[in-house]
Enzyme design. Structure first.
Site, PDB file in Angstrom:
ATOM      1  N   ASP A   1     -39.134 -26.781 -35.721  1.00 16.08           N
ATOM      2  CA  ASP A   1     -37.925 -26.038 -35.327  1.00 16.08           C
ATOM      3  C   ASP A   1     -37.947 -25.697 -33.842  1.00 16.08           C
ATOM      4  OD1 ASP A   1     -36.843 -26.135 -37.827  1.00 16.08           O
ATOM      5  OD2 ASP A   1     -37.452 -24.111 -38.403  1.00 16.08           O
ATOM      6  N   ARG A  58     -43.215 -30.001 -46.910  1.00 11.69           N
ATOM      7  CA  ARG A  58     -43.948 -29.011 -47.674  1.00 11.69           C
ATOM      8  C   ARG A  58     -43.037 -28.439 -48.747  1.00 11.69           C
ATOM      9  NH1 ARG A  58     -46.974 -23.910 -44.942  1.00 11.69           N
ATOM     10  NH2 ARG A  58     -44.919 -23.571 -44.060  1.00 11.69           N
ATOM     11  N   THR A  69     -44.818 -24.513 -53.872  1.00 13.51           N
ATOM     12  CA  THR A  69     -46.246 -24.787 -54.131  1.00 13.51           C
ATOM     13  C   THR A  69     -47.040 -24.875 -52.828  1.00 13.51           C
ATOM     14  OG1 THR A  69     -45.919 -27.174 -53.974  1.00 13.51           O
ATOM     15  CG2 THR A  69     -45.612 -26.177 -56.146  1.00 13.51           C
ATOM     16  N   ASP A  81     -42.409 -22.155 -36.484  1.00 14.90           N
ATOM     17  CA  ASP A  81     -42.320 -23.510 -37.027  1.00 14.90           C
ATOM     18  C   ASP A  81     -42.248 -24.502 -35.855  1.00 14.90           C
ATOM     19  OD1 ASP A  81     -41.043 -25.013 -39.836  1.00 14.90           O
ATOM     20  OD2 ASP A  81     -40.917 -26.018 -37.899  1.00 14.90           O
TER      21      ASP A  81
HETATM   22  N1  URA Z   1     -46.129 -25.310 -39.791  1.00  9.72           N
HETATM   23  C1  URA Z   1     -45.619 -24.780 -38.656  1.00  9.72           C
HETATM   24  O1  URA Z   1     -44.823 -25.415 -37.961  1.00  9.72           O
HETATM   25  N2  URA Z   1     -45.998 -23.533 -38.303  1.00  9.72           N
HETATM   26  C2  URA Z   1     -46.864 -22.803 -39.015  1.00  9.72           C
HETATM   27  O2  URA Z   1     -47.179 -21.664 -38.628  1.00  9.72           O
HETATM   28  C3  URA Z   1     -47.392 -23.373 -40.199  1.00  9.72           C
HETATM   29  C4  URA Z   1     -47.014 -24.633 -40.558  1.00  9.72           C
END
Ligand code: URA
Length: 210
Positions: free
Chosen positions: A204, A105, A109, A201
């Site tokens: 993560d 990502r 943007t 995330d």
């Molecule tokens: N990607 C993720 O890992 N967590 C989110 O909250 C949004 C996108």
């Protein structure tokens, strides 16, 4: 609720998802839970697969026994968090073919950029299960679906753990033919595209990075 959305609110899935959301849950625990939830989701996703019969012999007598028939499956993981979902689904459906789509990502943007793409050749003959734990803005999901359609896929299901209403809407607007299957529909996105309340995330949390 949008009609392109299926929420799988099985008590075991909901309980495990709550454990995953907790910020103190360790990566190893998070991975284990995601594997378990993905197996439960796989059970749900495959509920309507066509079943035929084949003649077999039990130790006692011959019988016509139920077997899966018809379309074969392709599991496609959106890297890297999709791999956390892939593991459990593949364990349940070991004969499925596997593909990977690498998208990151752009943090300014919030749009997806492709860096890897490798999928089975005969996607047009398979039910394609696209896997990514978080359906946030929907941009990556929609881009991945478009790419799979370009490769011939005609029957795609998008499977995630947590979806945001914004992402569900983007999917409905851009790919109304795709069913989104999720364990939870959360409230909204924050200003940097994370799902609230969410779980942070997913990549993560799975792999212990920050
Ligand atoms: N990607 C993720 O890992 N967590 C989110 O909250 C949004 C996108």
């Amino acid at each position: 609720m949008e009609d392109n959305l299926t929420i799988v609110n099985h008590p075991l899935i909901q309980h495990k998802l709550t454990l995953m959301r907790k910020k103190k849950t360790s990566s190893s625990e998070f991975r284990r839970l995601l594997r378990e939830v993905s197996m439960l989701l796989a059970y749900e996703i495959t509920r309507d697969l066509p079943v035929g019969t084949k003649p077999i012999e039990t130790p006692l007598m011959p019988m016509d026994a139920p077997t899966l028939k018809g379309k074969k499956l392709a599991l496609v993981s959106i890297l890297r968090a999709g791999n956390g979902l892939l593991e459990g689904v593949l364990e349940l459906i070991p004969s499925a073919r596997v593909g990977y789509i690498g998208l990151y990502r752009n943090e300014e943007t919030l749009k997806p950029v492709e860096y890897y793409f490798k999928v089975p050749l005969d996607l047009d003959q398979r039910l394609v299960i696209l896997l990514d734990p978080m359906l946030a803005t929907g941009h990556s999901a929609a881009a991945a679906v478009a790419r799979l359609k370009d490769e011939g896929a005609k029957n795609i299901r998008y499977v995630c753990l947590v979806a945001a209403p914004e992402g569900v809407k983007v999917m409905k607007d851009l790919h109304p033919d795709i069913q989104v299957i999720t364990a939870a529909l959360d409230t909204k996105l924050n200003e940097v595209g994370y799902i609230l309340p969410g779980l942070g995330d997913a990549g993560d949390r799975l792999y212990g990075t920050t």
